[in-house]
Design an enzyme around this catalytic site. Structure first.
Site, PDB file in Angstrom:
ATOM      1  N   LEU A 110      48.104 -47.283 115.974  1.00 15.58           N
ATOM      2  CA  LEU A 110      48.064 -46.886 114.571  1.00 15.58           C
ATOM      3  C   LEU A 110      48.426 -45.413 114.453  1.00 15.58           C
ATOM      4  O   LEU A 110      48.116 -44.606 115.343  1.00 15.58           O
ATOM      5  CB  LEU A 110      46.675 -47.136 113.986  1.00 15.58           C
ATOM      6  CG  LEU A 110      46.177 -48.582 114.039  1.00 15.58           C
ATOM      7  CD1 LEU A 110      44.934 -48.756 113.175  1.00 15.58           C
ATOM      8  CD2 LEU A 110      47.248 -49.581 113.615  1.00 15.58           C
ATOM      9  N   GLY A 136      46.344 -49.894 118.746  1.00 19.07           N
ATOM     10  CA  GLY A 136      47.107 -50.749 117.841  1.00 19.07           C
ATOM     11  C   GLY A 136      48.373 -51.303 118.492  1.00 19.07           C
ATOM     12  O   GLY A 136      48.833 -52.392 118.126  1.00 19.07           O
ATOM     13  N   GLU A 195      40.073 -47.348 121.667  1.00 21.35           N
ATOM     14  CA  GLU A 195      39.538 -46.696 120.473  1.00 21.35           C
ATOM     15  C   GLU A 195      38.333 -45.812 120.749  1.00 21.35           C
ATOM     16  O   GLU A 195      38.203 -44.726 120.185  1.00 21.35           O
ATOM     17  CB  GLU A 195      39.172 -47.749 119.405  1.00 21.35           C
ATOM     18  CG  GLU A 195      40.340 -48.265 118.593  1.00 21.35           C
ATOM     19  CD  GLU A 195      41.152 -49.344 119.302  1.00 21.35           C
ATOM     20  OE1 GLU A 195      40.886 -49.613 120.488  1.00 21.35           O
ATOM     21  OE2 GLU A 195      42.056 -49.900 118.672  1.00 21.35           O
TER      22      GLU A 195
HETATM   23  C1  LIG Z   1      35.656 -49.523 111.409  1.00 26.84           C
HETATM   24  C2  LIG Z   1      37.097 -49.202 111.573  1.00 26.84           C
HETATM   25  C3  LIG Z   1      37.367 -48.102 112.524  1.00 26.84           C
HETATM   26  C4  LIG Z   1      38.794 -47.645 112.659  1.00 26.84           C
HETATM   27  C5  LIG Z   1      39.583 -48.440 113.601  1.00 26.84           C
HETATM   28  C6  LIG Z   1      40.888 -47.786 113.934  1.00 26.84           C
HETATM   29  C7  LIG Z   1      41.581 -48.482 115.040  1.00 26.84           C
HETATM   30  C8  LIG Z   1      42.608 -47.577 115.628  1.00 26.84           C
HETATM   31  C9  LIG Z   1      43.594 -48.000 116.349  1.00 26.84           C
HETATM   32  C10 LIG Z   1      44.622 -47.092 116.903  1.00 26.84           C
HETATM   33  O1  LIG Z   1      45.675 -47.548 117.265  1.00 26.84           O
HETATM   34  S1  LIG Z   1      44.332 -45.399 116.944  1.00 26.84           S
HETATM   35  C11 LIG Z   1      45.700 -44.687 117.851  1.00 26.84           C
HETATM   36  C12 LIG Z   1      45.440 -44.766 119.311  1.00 26.84           C
HETATM   37  N1  LIG Z   1      46.569 -44.244 120.034  1.00 26.84           N
HETATM   38  C13 LIG Z   1      46.455 -43.453 121.092  1.00 26.84           C
HETATM   39  O2  LIG Z   1      45.387 -43.131 121.543  1.00 26.84           O
HETATM   40  C14 LIG Z   1      47.738 -42.955 121.687  1.00 26.84           C
HETATM   41  C15 LIG Z   1      47.921 -41.489 121.442  1.00 26.84           C
HETATM   42  N2  LIG Z   1      49.178 -41.023 122.009  1.00 26.84           N
HETATM   43  C16 LIG Z   1      49.366 -40.821 123.312  1.00 26.84           C
HETATM   44  O3  LIG Z   1      48.521 -41.038 124.157  1.00 26.84           O
HETATM   45  C17 LIG Z   1      50.709 -40.291 123.720  1.00 26.84           C
HETATM   46  O4  LIG Z   1      51.325 -39.744 122.584  1.00 26.84           O
HETATM   47  C18 LIG Z   1      51.638 -41.366 124.324  1.00 26.84           C
HETATM   48  C19 LIG Z   1      51.747 -42.578 123.440  1.00 26.84           C
HETATM   49  C20 LIG Z   1      51.118 -41.752 125.727  1.00 26.84           C
HETATM   50  C21 LIG Z   1      53.064 -40.753 124.486  1.00 26.84           C
HETATM   51  O5  LIG Z   1      52.997 -39.576 125.233  1.00 26.84           O
HETATM   52  P1  LIG Z   1      54.234 -38.571 125.201  1.00 26.84           P
HETATM   53  O6  LIG Z   1      53.888 -37.462 126.145  1.00 26.84           O
HETATM   54  O7  LIG Z   1      55.492 -39.308 125.431  1.00 26.84           O
HETATM   55  O8  LIG Z   1      54.320 -38.049 123.699  1.00 26.84           O
HETATM   56  P2  LIG Z   1      53.346 -37.006 122.982  1.00 26.84           P
HETATM   57  O9  LIG Z   1      53.898 -35.628 123.203  1.00 26.84           O
HETATM   58  O10 LIG Z   1      51.938 -37.243 123.344  1.00 26.84           O
HETATM   59  O11 LIG Z   1      53.522 -37.422 121.464  1.00 26.84           O
HETATM   60  C22 LIG Z   1      54.722 -37.137 120.736  1.00 26.84           C
HETATM   61  C23 LIG Z   1      54.352 -36.881 119.288  1.00 26.84           C
HETATM   62  O12 LIG Z   1      53.791 -38.063 118.751  1.00 26.84           O
HETATM   63  C24 LIG Z   1      52.490 -37.779 118.201  1.00 26.84           C
HETATM   64  N3  LIG Z   1      51.650 -38.984 118.359  1.00 26.84           N
HETATM   65  C25 LIG Z   1      51.322 -39.612 119.491  1.00 26.84           C
HETATM   66  N4  LIG Z   1      50.566 -40.685 119.245  1.00 26.84           N
HETATM   67  C26 LIG Z   1      50.411 -40.736 117.901  1.00 26.84           C
HETATM   68  C27 LIG Z   1      49.730 -41.646 117.023  1.00 26.84           C
HETATM   69  N5  LIG Z   1      49.047 -42.719 117.476  1.00 26.84           N
HETATM   70  N6  LIG Z   1      49.769 -41.393 115.710  1.00 26.84           N
HETATM   71  C28 LIG Z   1      50.451 -40.330 115.225  1.00 26.84           C
HETATM   72  N7  LIG Z   1      51.123 -39.438 116.008  1.00 26.84           N
HETATM   73  C29 LIG Z   1      51.103 -39.666 117.327  1.00 26.84           C
HETATM   74  C30 LIG Z   1      51.997 -36.608 119.022  1.00 26.84           C
HETATM   75  O13 LIG Z   1      50.984 -35.919 118.334  1.00 26.84           O
HETATM   76  C31 LIG Z   1      53.264 -35.794 119.174  1.00 26.84           C
HETATM   77  O14 LIG Z   1      53.465 -35.135 117.921  1.00 26.84           O
HETATM   78  P3  LIG Z   1      54.181 -33.699 117.879  1.00 26.84           P
HETATM   79  O15 LIG Z   1      53.373 -32.776 118.742  1.00 26.84           O
HETATM   80  O16 LIG Z   1      55.573 -33.933 118.395  1.00 26.84           O
HETATM   81  O17 LIG Z   1      54.132 -33.315 116.436  1.00 26.84           O
END
Ligand SMILES: CCCCCCC/C=C/C(=O)SCCNC(=O)CCNC(=O)[C@H](O)C(C)(C)COP(=O)(O)OP(=O)(O)OC[C@H]1O[C@@H](n2cnc3c(N)ncnc32)[C@H](O)[C@@H]1OP(=O)(O)O
Length: 302
Positions: free
Chosen positions: A108, A153, A178
């Protein structure tokens, strides 16, 4: 049947405001497009659809760089592509994969869940629910060709598929992490995982926020097959051929039989689930956790 029709009407109603302004990507033909009979790639800015009409299969490539985070717009485009393929009798199966190197989906979009108004959280959560319902109950055979990391997600999206093929790269971890973000996977995320790997394994995986590397993911059953990276697409294709060889009506009814009780639980508790999400995400402590997590991701680069 009634459920499927109801869902379509619901999707249309839900999608209308989001879909405004969506551009359809210009068509192009190519080898993966079944260029031989002239069917073109189609899709939208963030979703590329490569049809192979002869096989009755379409490859749906997620391309929301940098990390295929599931933003509201991206989810909307995914739903539109799915609906389009479901309504086209040419297609019986979809291979869901990523166009972003090394990333299947980062889950997400955290920016949709941080610092926004409650109304936005309502709209976003409806889209997340709808995506899960539509993929989970799709009559098409849906196979995930997981060619990158797939947390939270992203993992959930792959769990809606009928079969998961994961590329054998130790960086490509998959799981519902999560709790590591200070948030809780909703009951239907949990149910989907329980249906895939069983209760005890889910209990451990969710509490610890485990992200499984390929061998572990295969052992616990989060994925069905792990193959060398350059064989992910071809493996997904041959698995698809096996699934499509089964009489379609019998397979579809069996899928519904297996999945409807889980989907019904969300369908009956949909509004309550939205309220729970909004209440939870609006908490100061949750917002702080999510901000800190996003900050940590950004600082990783520096
Ligand atoms: C009762 C209800 C409760 C609520 C339930 C909610 C359920 C939630 C579900 C979810 O899915 S929450 C999201 C979980 N996701 C993660 O933990 C993944 C986070 N990201 C990473 O670990 C890494 O980004 C990666 C996927 C392993 C990729 O690594 P890489 O080194 O290739 O890239 P990065 O430099 O880390 O990221 C690039 C850029 O993208 C932004 N970003 C990364 N993930 C997300 C995301 N999930 N959402 C929005 N943005 C994301 C990251 O901040 C970087 O941004 P910039 O620095 O370039 O601006």
């Amino acid at each position: 049947m009634a459920l499927a029709v109801g869902m379509r009407v619901l999707t249309r109603a839900l999608l209308r405001p989001w879909a405004r302004g969506l551009r359809v990507a210009p068509g192009r033909t190519g080898p993966a497009a079944g260029g031989g009979d002239g069917m073109r790639c189609f899709g939208s800015p963030r979703v590329l659809v490569e049809p192979d009409p002869a096989a009755g299969v379409a490859v749906v490539k997620m391309r929301n760089p940098p990390v295929n985070s599931l933003s509201l717009e991206f989810l909307t485009e995914l739903l539109i592509s799915l609906e389009k393929l479901e309504n086209d009798k040419t297609f019986h199966g979809i291979i869901l994969t990523s166009d972003c190197p090394g990333i299947f989906s980062a889950g997400l979009d955290l920016t949709e869940m941080c610092g926004r108004k409650p109304e936005h959280y309502v709209e976003y959560w409806k889209a997340v629910q709808e995506t899960w319902l539509r993929f989970y109950l799709s009559n098409l055979v849906v196979i995930a060709a997981i060619n990158g990391v797939s947390p939270a997600g992203g993992c959930l999206l792959s769990l809606t598929c009928d079969y998961r093929v994961l590329a054998n790269n130790p960086k490509y971890t998959i799981g519902l992490n999560e709790t590591l973000l200070g948030i809780v996977a909703p009951f239907w995320f949990k149910d989907t995982m329980v249906n895939t790997i069983g209760h005890r394994a889910t209990e451990r995986a969710l509490q610890l926020g485990l992200l499984f590397p390929p061998a572990e993911a295969l052992r616990v059953g989060v994925v069905d097959q792990v193959v060398p990276e350059d064989q992910v697409q071809s493996t997904a294709r041959s698995v698809m051929a096996q699934w499509l060889a089964i009489p379609d009506h019998a397979r579809q009814l069996t899928k519904t039989l297996m999945r409807k009780p889980t989907a019904d639980r969300l369908l009956t508790e949909r509004d309550a689930d939205i309220q729970t999400f909004v209440r939870f995400i609006c908490r100061d402590s949750v917002q702080k956790s999510l901000h800190a997590y996003l900050e940590k991701l950004k600082q990783k680069k520096g």
